[in-house]
Design an enzyme around this catalytic site. Structure first.
Site, PDB file in Angstrom:
ATOM      1  N   LYS A   1       0.881   3.117  -9.809  1.00 41.61           N
ATOM      2  CA  LYS A   1       0.159   3.053  -8.487  1.00 41.61           C
ATOM      3  C   LYS A   1      -0.290   1.879  -8.168  1.00 41.61           C
ATOM      4  CE  LYS A   1      -0.402   7.686  -8.786  1.00 41.61           C
ATOM      5  NZ  LYS A   1       0.792   7.662  -9.262  1.00 41.61           N
ATOM      6  N   ASP A   2      -0.572   1.502  -6.958  1.00 40.94           N
ATOM      7  CA  ASP A   2      -0.731   0.395  -6.277  1.00 40.94           C
ATOM      8  C   ASP A   2      -1.905  -0.379  -7.060  1.00 40.94           C
ATOM      9  OD1 ASP A   2       0.249   2.018  -4.013  1.00 40.94           O
ATOM     10  OD2 ASP A   2       0.587   0.280  -3.155  1.00 40.94           O
TER      11      ASP A   2
END
Length: 416
Positions: A82-83
């Protein structure tokens, strides 16, 4: 070259002016909720936790959790990265015996909540992700502009399904070039680029620049910061073997795959951009196209069939019913190839790069890439948007796994 300059070579599908603006000004501006496969909750061998993180890279936080819980980080499973500059919610699995230790872990900007018991979570064990994204500093009439862009894209079938900049590097946009050099057997050139490319704004840039200019491995080992662990691994391995090939193959498999996948992603983006540039439709099948089946809005990329004169009308209906989508090439040695005009375009991409599909077989077997197909259009579901006075535009939507929210935002913002 930063990612904006790099991405400027890929065509927009919408011709409308973008709203401009900035994303990820604050981590809370970019919130991601993972939607897992229900099957991860089957079984009792693993404890499933919901991990909330803020400003953490997924692998970094996994290793920190493992360190504090006294387990091997490879015992922790997760479905996808995930970012970092965001607030993200995702599921992780840990051995059931470690449940209490993980519950006791206390890390800044990290929350762990036990959900249930289940199975080991592997990469890809998810349906997709839900997003809530705020774009700040937008144009005054951003709401009306957004509505016009969406109207135009509705007519063309959706958003162009580009691989996002995360695949290539946000500041050192070199992953795809390293991948090509590895595939074509230029391990020395790949090492020079991986170790020496710099942008002038990152820690370790001076050491990288010195290596780029001198190629001095001994000096690089003295100067490269400890946190550049993969770079240091590469340098140490070259020092003991005298072979850049052996040095690269000493890196963890996921790291090596990053480079190969980045090059495949670059070629796909080139194909998609060329198709837009030549005015070839993305939602209207051409004879020779390969289409992927869609079920419940989720593309099944391993279920494909080729468009022929005989089934052309049938495929048109399937696409109109959102039960099929036209695909582009993820180049590899076993990829199902298009024919006709789409096939000609695929050939031109390979010829322009000076490669054949056989290069994807040349690396050792764990790294060889069979390739596949990927849908050309991206259709967010549950799409909603609104203007927040004094803040900017807020967008909410769901995307299937393997697709990028930044590809959606790029078409709206036109910032690169």
């Amino acid at each position: 070259m930063d990612y904006r300059e790099f991405f400027s070579r890929f065509k927009h599908l919408s011709s409308k002016q973008g709203i401009g603006g900035r994303i990820k000004v604050h981590p809370e501006d970019f919130i991601v909720w993972e939607e897992p496969l229900p099957s991860i909750f089957e079984g009792r061998k693993y404890a499933i936790f919901l991990l909330k993180k803020r400003n953490w890279e997924t692998m970094a936080v996994i290793k920190e959790i493992a360190k504090r819980a006294g387990i091997d980080y490879r015992e922790i499973g997760f479905a996808g990265t995930k970012d970092r500059h965001a607030v993200t919610y995702q599921y992780i699995s840990v051995p059931a015996r470690a449940k209490e230790k993980v519950e006791a872990v206390d890390i800044k900007d990290v929350e762990l909540s036990f959900v249930s018991y289940g199975r080991f979570i592997k990469l890809g064990h998810l349906l997709g992700n839900r997003f809530r994204i705020i774009v700040r500093d937008v144009a005054e009439n951003a709401f009306e502009m957004t509505r016009e862009i969406f109207g135009e894209l509705h007519a063309t079938g959706g958003f162009p399904n580009y691989f996002g900049y995360q695949r290539f590097g946000e500041r050192r946009v070199v992953n795809h070039i390293v991948g090509k050099l590895l595939l074509t057997g230029d391990f020395e050139g790949a090492a020079r680029l991986f170790l020496g490319a710099y942008d002038g704004s990152m820690a370790g840039d001076e050491a990288r620049r010195n290596f780029w200019e001198s190629g001095d491995v001994e000096k690089a080992l003295e100067e490269f910061p400890r946190f550049l662990r993969y770079e240091r691994t590469l340098l140490h391995r070259y020092k003991t073997t005298g072979s850049w090939k052996r040095a690269f193959l000493s890196l963890p498999l996921p790291v090596m795959r990053i480079f190969i996948h980045a090059y495949q992603s670059y070629l796909f983006n080139l194909y998609l951009s060329r198709r837009i540039e030549e005015g070839l439709p993305l939602n209207e099948p051409l004879v020779g196209d390969v289409v992927v089946q869609v079920k419940g809005g989720i593309p099944y990329r391993d279920r494909t069939y080729r468009v022929t004169e005989t089934n052309l009308e049938f495929v048109r209906r399937k696409i109109a019913e959102n039960r099929a989508m036209i695909s582009g090439p993820v180049f590899g040695f076993a990829m199902r190839r298009a024919r006709g005009v789409p096939g000609r375009l695929e050939e031109e991409i390979l010829e322009g790069e000076g490669i054949s599909l056989e290069v994807f077989k040349r690396l050792p077997k764990p790294l060889s890439e069979p390739g596949g197909r990927r849908e050309l259009l991206l259709r967010p579901t549950g799409l909603a948007y609104g203007y927040i006075p004094g803040v900017g535009m807020c967008f909410r939507f769901f995307l299937p796994k393997g697709t990028y929210a930044t590809a959606v935002l790029r078409e709206i913002m036109k910032d690169h």
